[in-house]
Design a protein around this motif. Structure first.
Motif, PDB file in Angstrom:
ATOM      1  N   TYR A   6       1.117  -1.153   0.079  1.00  0.00           N
ATOM      2  CA  TYR A   6       0.280  -0.059  -0.131  1.00  0.00           C
ATOM      3  C   TYR A   6       0.809   1.349  -0.015  1.00  0.00           C
ATOM      4  O   TYR A   6       0.692   2.354  -1.279  1.00  0.00           O
ATOM      5  CB  TYR A   6      -0.409  -0.593   0.931  1.00  0.00           C
ATOM      6  N   LEU A  10       1.448   4.217  -2.717  1.00  0.00           N
ATOM      7  CA  LEU A  10       1.822   5.582  -2.493  1.00  0.00           C
ATOM      8  C   LEU A  10       2.396   6.656  -3.242  1.00  0.00           C
ATOM      9  O   LEU A  10       2.572   7.562  -3.143  1.00  0.00           O
ATOM     10  CB  LEU A  10       1.461   6.207  -0.660  1.00  0.00           C
ATOM     11  N   LEU A  22      -3.033  13.319  -3.612  1.00  0.00           N
ATOM     12  CA  LEU A  22      -2.368  12.980  -2.223  1.00  0.00           C
ATOM     13  C   LEU A  22      -3.295  14.155  -0.941  1.00  0.00           C
ATOM     14  O   LEU A  22      -2.808  14.870  -1.323  1.00  0.00           O
ATOM     15  CB  LEU A  22      -1.140  12.206  -1.166  1.00  0.00           C
ATOM     16  N   GLN A  25      -4.368  12.505   4.574  1.00  0.00           N
ATOM     17  CA  GLN A  25      -4.892  11.008   5.546  1.00  0.00           C
ATOM     18  C   GLN A  25      -3.117  10.809   4.570  1.00  0.00           C
ATOM     19  O   GLN A  25      -2.523  10.299   5.290  1.00  0.00           O
ATOM     20  CB  GLN A  25      -5.310  10.209   5.340  1.00  0.00           C
ATOM     21  N   GLU A  26      -2.528  10.492   3.290  1.00  0.00           N
ATOM     22  CA  GLU A  26      -2.348   9.863   2.562  1.00  0.00           C
ATOM     23  C   GLU A  26      -0.687  10.552   2.952  1.00  0.00           C
ATOM     24  O   GLU A  26       0.725   9.554   3.200  1.00  0.00           O
ATOM     25  CB  GLU A  26      -2.487   9.536   1.171  1.00  0.00           C
ATOM     26  N   GLU A  29       0.556   9.933   6.538  1.00  0.00           N
ATOM     27  CA  GLU A  29       1.117   7.580   6.064  1.00  0.00           C
ATOM     28  C   GLU A  29       2.062   7.838   5.899  1.00  0.00           C
ATOM     29  O   GLU A  29       3.195   7.284   6.222  1.00  0.00           O
ATOM     30  CB  GLU A  29      -0.355   7.660   5.570  1.00  0.00           C
ATOM     31  N   LYS A  42      -1.205   3.791   8.849  1.00  0.00           N
ATOM     32  CA  LYS A  42      -2.188   3.770   8.558  1.00  0.00           C
ATOM     33  C   LYS A  42      -2.960   4.320   9.332  1.00  0.00           C
ATOM     34  O   LYS A  42      -3.888   5.132   9.171  1.00  0.00           O
ATOM     35  CB  LYS A  42      -2.661   3.305   7.227  1.00  0.00           C
TER      36      LYS A  42
END
Length: 222
Positions: A6, A10, A22, A25-26, A29, A42
């Motif tokens: 994951y 990203l 993005l 939150q991404e 992360e 995450k």
């Protein structure tokens, strides 16, 4: 999907398209994975976003609140605050490099980064010298959630010490309401009456919050 797969996805998105693809939150992360590679980045990012709402609010949150957020802890909270400090200093360097009055957007961005998410009122003064270069940037006083005491004579004294020819007043409204209060207007007029005879221009009084800003000059109050 494994967490590593994951995060690799990203990273590829960011390399190919930049940060526009993005969400907040991404981005968190990716940062948290670097800060705590053995933890659940995450989940920690989700906890931070649930608590603070935006990445700006996360970075400007008090360190003790970051530490209390599940999945963060003291070490990660400290690193997040160092990222915030680096960003704030970069914004301040941008303000310093150019005449302040020709880079109003940079001034607003800097003031919002420094004060917009504060939970109590702060009163800041930007002192401008020759060619409107920044010669001083100081917090004049700290207040409560809805009030701050300001001392006009001290502002004038400090401006004279720095040989400032102009000043910009800045304070924040933790409530998010950007409308100047009657007390804000009266205080601004009192400072104007003291600075004008001394040849010190009161260029503006900005009110900032996490949601935006207001200019008393633009509102016709100066």
């Amino acid at each position: 999907m494994r967490p590593s797969d994951y995060l690799d996805r990203l990273r590829r998105k960011y390399r190919a398209h930049g940060d526009v693809v993005l969400d907040d939150q991404e981005v968190l992360e990716l940062i948290l994975f670097r800060l705590k590679p053995r933890g659940d980045a995450k989940q920690a990012a989700q906890q931070l976003m649930d608590r603070f709402g935006t990445i700006e609010a996360v970075l400007n949150a008090p360190i003790y609140l970051l530490e209390q957020t599940r999945g963060v802890g003291k070490s990660v909270a400290f690193d997040l605050k160092m990222i915030a400090t680096t960003s704030q200093r970069a914004l301040k360097d941008k303000v310093r490099r150019e005449p302040v009055l020709s880079s109003s957007r940079a001034v607003i961005d800097y003031c919002r980064a420094m004060m917009g998410c504060e939970r109590r009122e702060l009163f800041r003064i930007l002192f401008l010298g020759k060619h409107h270069a920044l010669v001083g940037d100081e917090v004049h006083c700290h207040g409560s959630e809805s009030f701050v005491s300001v001392y006009p004579r001290e502002i004038v004294r400090r401006a004279l010490e720095l040989s400032a020819s102009a000043i910009i007043l800045v304070h924040n409204h933790p409530s998010g309401n950007l409308k100047p209060s009657s007390a804000d207007i009266m205080m601004t007029q009192a400072i104007l009456m003291m600075t004008r005879p001394m040849g010190i221009e009161l260029h503006d009084h900005l009110i900032v919050s996490r949601n935006g800003h207001a200019s008393m000059r633009a509102l016709g109050l100066i």
